[in-house]
Enzyme design. Sequence first.
Site, PDB file in Angstrom:
ATOM      1  N   LYS A  53       0.844  -1.203   0.000  1.00  0.00           N
ATOM      2  CA  LYS A  53       0.000   0.000   0.000  1.00  0.00           C
ATOM      3  C   LYS A  53       0.876   1.248   0.000  1.00  0.00           C
ATOM      4  O   LYS A  53       0.608   2.207  -0.726  1.00  0.00           O
ATOM      5  CB  LYS A  53      -0.942  -0.027   1.213  1.00  0.00           C
ATOM      6  CG  LYS A  53      -2.055  -1.050   1.038  1.00  0.00           C
ATOM      7  CD  LYS A  53      -2.801  -1.404   2.311  1.00  0.00           C
ATOM      8  CE  LYS A  53      -3.774  -2.556   2.047  1.00  0.00           C
ATOM      9  NZ  LYS A  53      -4.401  -3.108   3.241  1.00  0.00           N
ATOM     10  N   GLN A  97      -5.085  -1.756   9.439  1.00  0.00           N
ATOM     11  CA  GLN A  97      -4.834  -3.077   8.869  1.00  0.00           C
ATOM     12  C   GLN A  97      -5.385  -4.161   9.788  1.00  0.00           C
ATOM     13  O   GLN A  97      -5.032  -4.229  10.958  1.00  0.00           O
ATOM     14  CB  GLN A  97      -3.315  -3.264   8.644  1.00  0.00           C
ATOM     15  CG  GLN A  97      -2.954  -4.554   7.930  1.00  0.00           C
ATOM     16  CD  GLN A  97      -3.490  -4.612   6.504  1.00  0.00           C
ATOM     17  OE1 GLN A  97      -3.367  -3.661   5.742  1.00  0.00           O
ATOM     18  NE2 GLN A  97      -4.111  -5.724   6.132  1.00  0.00           N
ATOM     19  N   ASP A 120     -11.682   2.286   3.694  1.00  0.00           N
ATOM     20  CA  ASP A 120     -11.889   0.829   3.591  1.00  0.00           C
ATOM     21  C   ASP A 120     -13.383   0.497   3.493  1.00  0.00           C
ATOM     22  O   ASP A 120     -13.748  -0.632   3.190  1.00  0.00           O
ATOM     23  CB  ASP A 120     -11.305   0.130   4.831  1.00  0.00           C
ATOM     24  CG  ASP A 120     -10.099  -0.724   4.487  1.00  0.00           C
ATOM     25  OD1 ASP A 120      -9.879  -0.984   3.286  1.00  0.00           O
ATOM     26  OD2 ASP A 120      -9.380  -1.126   5.425  1.00  0.00           O
TER      27      ASP A 120
END
Length: 282
Positions: A53, A97, A120
């Site tokens: 990322k 994460q 997200d």
Amino acid sequence: MPARVISGKQVAAEIRQALSGRVEALRARGVVPGLGVILVGDDPASHSYVKSKEKACQELTLHSVVRRMPATASQQEVVAQVEAFNRDPAIHGILVQLPLPDQIDEQAVILAIRPEKDVDGFHPVNVGNLHIGSRCFVPCTPAGVMELIERSGFQLKGAHAVVVGRSNIVGKPVAMLLLSRHATVTMCHSRTRDLPAVTRTADVLVAAVGKAELIKGDWIKPGAVVIDVGVNRLGDRLVGDVDFASASPVAGFITPVPGGVGPMTITMLIKNSIEAAERTLG
Ligand code: NDP
């Protein structure tokens, strides 16, 4: 005729090309899209995802900040970091994460993210907006799945789409997106009776199970679009949830593993971060 392989790598590269124009347009208005990432603990897969990322952010000249926290971090400490990103005007998107260590309630951490920075798409506000068809951040892997189906040229309207897997991060949002494009959607899971009989009726089959090569060629309707989200280790190989060797002679379109959905997920994260930055300009 063997299936056409839809290369996520290639589609992702095309999308990133288009995104770089949006980054430049923002820069011209004095805004550099910023992504804040929180990584807790030592899980090697999580470290590797976060590295990818970061790399994607660098390639597209996004501002990225990664806060690495020890596996012993408390929920309070992680939430405090989320709140610091919430307040930071240089950070437009926040990603925590997952998975988080056991002492931390994932949902409590996700709830702390401001929905307008939740790139997200896991905050209940974004989940709810996806369900009612309002503007939201669409979770990255499902958004990538939809892009790949679109690139196959397949017309979803009226088609039968079968999604195997009902997780909150993949299966459910994929089903909702397929429904919003007017597919007739069937969701399958571990309690589904006679799974092969159901998958054989799919014009579009999305596999998000996490079981190496579960879906065989004779479970697939000839000519179907097959999108394989699964990433499983089999010996020293990475394989999907679909048995590529037996499925590709039957399917019309199929995604490979690796190089299918994976590269799309990160690209969609970058896309959402750019969109979050654009929204601050109104
Ligand atoms: P989860 O483990 O959260 O969900 C798996 C789902 O599959 C569950 O709904 C489960 O059913 C169902 N399932 C399990 N076994 C069977 C079976 N034998 N038959 C039918 N259904 C079954 O996984 P995720 O959704 O998080 O991930 C799925 C896969 O996608 C994994 O391989 C993961 O690594 C991969 N992935 C890939 C990404 C990418 O970017 N390429 C991103 C995210 C995930 P039940 O609900 O009944 O337990």
